[in-house]
Design a protein around this motif. Structure first.
Motif, short mmCIF file in Angstrom:
data_model
loop_
_atom_site.label_atom_id
_atom_site.label_comp_id
_atom_site.label_asym_id
_atom_site.label_seq_id
_atom_site.Cartn_x
_atom_site.Cartn_y
_atom_site.Cartn_z
N ASN A 299 0.87 -1.18 0.00
CA ASN A 299 0.00 0.00 0.00
C ASN A 299 0.90 1.23 0.00
OD1 ASN A 299 -3.25 -0.10 1.55
ND2 ASN A 299 -2.51 1.35 0.04
N GLN A 300 0.70 2.13 -0.96
CA GLN A 300 1.64 3.24 -1.13
C GLN A 300 0.87 4.50 -1.51
OE1 GLN A 300 4.55 2.96 -4.43
NE2 GLN A 300 6.11 3.16 -2.86
N GLY A 301 1.29 5.62 -0.93
CA GLY A 301 0.67 6.90 -1.25
C GLY A 301 1.71 7.96 -1.51
N VAL A 302 1.30 9.02 -2.22
CA VAL A 302 2.16 10.17 -2.47
C VAL A 302 1.46 11.41 -1.97
CG1 VAL A 302 1.26 10.47 -4.83
CG2 VAL A 302 3.49 11.43 -4.23
N THR A 303 2.21 12.28 -1.35
CA THR A 303 1.65 13.51 -0.81
C THR A 303 1.49 14.54 -1.94
OG1 THR A 303 3.85 14.37 -0.30
CG2 THR A 303 2.75 13.06 1.39
N GLN A 319 -2.62 10.94 -3.81
CA GLN A 319 -3.32 9.71 -4.18
C GLN A 319 -2.68 8.54 -3.46
OE1 GLN A 319 -2.34 7.72 -7.79
NE2 GLN A 319 -0.95 9.32 -8.46
N ALA A 320 -3.36 7.41 -3.49
CA ALA A 320 -2.84 6.17 -2.93
C ALA A 320 -3.27 5.02 -3.81
CB ALA A 320 -3.33 5.97 -1.50
N GLN A 321 -2.43 4.00 -3.89
CA GLN A 321 -2.75 2.79 -4.65
C GLN A 321 -2.16 1.59 -3.92
OE1 GLN A 321 -4.64 2.23 -7.38
NE2 GLN A 321 -5.23 4.37 -7.45
#
Length: 701
Positions: A299-303, A319-321
């Protein structure tokens, strides 16, 4: 890199395939446990439990609208594709699915059965566009979401049936599922009058089925990964306002909804679980079979970051994916020194921005062939023939794609079939496996090596290796994709193919008295690609209005060649150093890996012995990537690469730093916390810097 959307029947089939794959992976692991000398031994899961579950970016829905009527006209049904909440996927908020659950389990021997209920919140949304629905709005530029639907609450009551082995549980689920829906419509008046709006609240009730895995890490706590497919049925026809204007009229429609969800779970067991000890297994010698499995959930997100403009392949902020893979490693010894291997694998989910926007991408598990539903593939099938040359022998451990036995140290190995080139080339014990160590593409691989592969990362061909105690020489000749970033491999292997040769030297530095390896690789691929200078010239002289049209029209067999150097060096028994450098000629399109013409990377890997956690690992790595001057001109003129393309370019090298902590929870379960910082994503100093935060749950059997 375009992914064809599945309709509702496609989702059903894919979900069933994913369920079978997940059960196959874990059931294979259970069988492996049964074959061990002191098995079966298993945990008693009986009793009540409760917990929380969730993920960001791992929930997808497929909405159907219609058929719709407007006045006396009838518009055919439209599928919106796969709805998510991620901004890069056609919506305006990041999908976060999370909630609570509780249940009760009964157990009869290794067979487990029970009931469970849960309630989760979500932010699934997607719209049917004006150019698809029509209503007289086909010519609007740009098209907009004429009808939108949002779902923010799911509930389910399910039965569970599973199998326990060791401290692990695999299970299938089935039951009832419900969800809400809010449909919103916007109807502009093409004659200039006021815009009309309408809304409708709906309820869905349907069935759900799925599968999951659960791992006890403490007498009162377990971790799990749960997949579910839900067919939430169809609404009856309902009114949705009216289109204004002389050609308008009352609107009636219907909706249908299916959902795929993958969630990580933290489960509390009020009654203490009697954990099975993680005893070391007895070494297996001269086996006929090998059976292992793995599951990895990222699980990974970007600010948020500076993003003054956006192209079709840009990284999108906020977003997160999530991605999930599960693999079964099957091995069979056909004859002495002849082995056959097969690796079925299912994968689900996408990297951030559909695995776009960063040349050294930030999730090594994210494939360019991502899917919103579990997709089953036969990723490896190959034959290994070993020719012993006598002399000293060594033990071969039982493991994934490895059958326990003995072999000559001096040997020739021939492998033919389907495999990943990274299985045999560019190895590094500190930075090579994104399932357990670094996840950034520029750190775990020699990033300028455009190794031949389909979208999931595999190819077909032949590999030959000569091995001695002091060194090894290996070479491969394999298929390449029919065109860049294609899932189809080119059958004309004698005209278009990839070749790589690697020398691996092994040594121990006298001062450190610690082992090290140095690898030197040379590669050359011939594939159907475009020349950067040519397509820029064709566009600037007006032969083509768009540079990407010029690319498609000018592709022909061209060669890309390069070199990589790869160092791994133990500094102490717990501390290791790694470094890589790679470069290619940068004249033509890359075929398979990523948009990098030159890269340097390196870092350190440290075991946790000093703080009493010898199975834990902390890693620190950095990478700097660049592209050639002709490649820069290509992107500056609007070109699209394998992963990047902002529509314009203010060039600067792309730089990344990654740090992770891999927390070993049990012999089979590792939880990793990962942070990455990327400067100039996609070589564009107009964008970023971007910060990425991720977690990874990995299990192997």
């Amino acid at each position: 890199m375009l992914i064809k959307r599945a309709g509702r029947s496609g989702h059903r089939c894919a979900a069933a395939a994913g369920l079978a794959a997940l059960l196959g992976v874990q059931a294979g692991a259970a069988l492996a446990a049964d074959l061990a000398p002191a098995r079966p031994r298993f945990l008693d899961w009986s009793g009540g439990y409760a917990g929380v579950q969730g993920s960001a970016g791992a929930s997808f829905g497929n909405y159907d609208f219609g058929p719709t009527t407007i006045g006396t006209r009838r518009v055919p049904a439209v599928s919106t594709g796969d709805a998510t909440g991620s901004r890069d996927l056609g919506s305006d908020a990041t999908t976060v699915v999370g909630g609570a659950f509780a249940g009760w389990t009964w157990q009869d021997g290794a067979l487990v059965y029970g009931i469970e209920a849960d309630l989760v919140g979500s932010n699934l949304k997607r719209g049917a566009r004006s150019d698809a629905l029509g209503f007289g709005y086909e010519a609007l530029d740009p098209p907009f979401a004429l009808i939108r639907e949002k779902t923010d609450l799911f509930g389910a009551a399910r039965g569970r049936f599973g199998y326990a082995f060791g401290n692990n549980l695999i299970y299938a689920t089935f039951g009832l599922a419900g969800a809400n829906g809010r449909v919103l419509a916007t109807y502009p008046d093409l004659a200039g009058g006021p815009t009309a709006t309408a809304s409708r609240t709906l309820s869905y009730l349907g069935f759900t089925l799925g599968a999951g895995v659960q791992f006890a890490v403490d007498p009162h706590l377990s971790l799990g990964i749960d997949y579910r497919y839900s067919d939430l049925g169809e609404s009856g026809r309902f009114g949705l306002g009216a289109v204004p204007g002389a050609d308008g009229g009352a609107v009636t429609t219907r909706t249908g909804f299916v959902s795929n969800q993958m969630m990580a779970r933290l489960i509390w067991h009020p009654e203490s679980l009697a954990l099975v000890p993680d005893d070391e297994d007895e070494p297996v010698k001269d086996a006929r079979f090998s059976l292992h499995g793995q599951t990895t959930f990222v699980n990974q997100g970007v600010t948020g970051f500076r993003s003054p403009y956006r192209g079709p392949q840009s990284l999108v902020p906020d977003q997160a994916q999530a991605t999930t893979t599960a693999t079964l490693f099957l091995g069979l010894k056909l004859f002495e020194n002849t082995e056959l291997y097969y690796n079925p694998e299912f994968s689900q989910g996408f990297g951030l921005s559909r695995t776009l926007g960063v040349a050294g991408f930030v999730n090594g598990e994210a494939q360019k062939a991502g899917a919103p539903f579990p997709k089953l593939r036969s990723n490896r099938y190959f034959l290994r023939q070993t020719f012993g040359l006598g002399g000293e022998t060594e033990e071969v451990p039982d493991g994934p794609n490895s059958i326990a036995g003995t072999r000559d140290v001096e040997r020739i190995t021939v492998i033919a079939g389907k495999f990943a080139l990274g299985d045999f080339f560019d190895g590094n014990i500190y930075a090579h496996d994104p399932r357990v160590d670094f996840m950034n593409w520029g750190i775990w691989a020699s990033a300028a090596w455009d190794f031949p592969a389909n979208l999931p990362g595999f190819t077909q061909g032949l590999m030959v290796e000569y091995n001695r105690a002091e060194f090894a020489i290996r070479a491969a000749y394999t298929q390449v994709p029919k065109e860049p970033s294609s899932d189809v491999l080119d059958p004309r292997i004698f005209e278009r193919a990839g070749a790589v040769v690697e020398f691996e030297g092994r040594y121990a530095l006298p001062v450190l008295e610690q082992p090290g390896k140095l690898r030197l690789g040379l590669f050359s691929n011939v594939g159907n690609t475009a020349d950067f200078r040519q397509v820029v010239a064709l566009t600037q002289t007006g032969a083509f209005a768009d540079i990407n049209t010029a690319v498609a029209a000018s592709r022909e067999p061209r060669r890309k060649s390069g070199v990589y150097v790869n160092l791994e060096q133990a500094l102490t028994p717990d501390l290791g150093l790694f470094a890589r450098a790679s470069v290619n000629d940068g004249r033509n399109e890359s075929l398979s890996f990523t948009d990098i013409d030159g890269s340097v990377s390196g870092g350190l890997s440290l075991k946790g012995t000093a703080w009493g956690r010898p199975q834990d690992t902390i890693g620190l790595g950095a990478a700097a990537n660049r592209i050639s001057s002709s490649h820069r001109d290509y992107f500056a003129n609007g070109g699209l690469g394998l992963l990047i393309g902002d529509g314009r370019l203010t060039y600067a090298p792309e730089r990344a730093v990654e740090v992770y902590y891999a927390l070993n929870l049990t012999k089979a379960v590792t939880m990793t916390f990962d942070y990455q910082h990327v400067e100039n994503p996609a070589y564009n100093r107009d964008r970023g810097p971007a910060d990425f935060i991720g977690t990874r749950l990995h299990t192997d059997f």
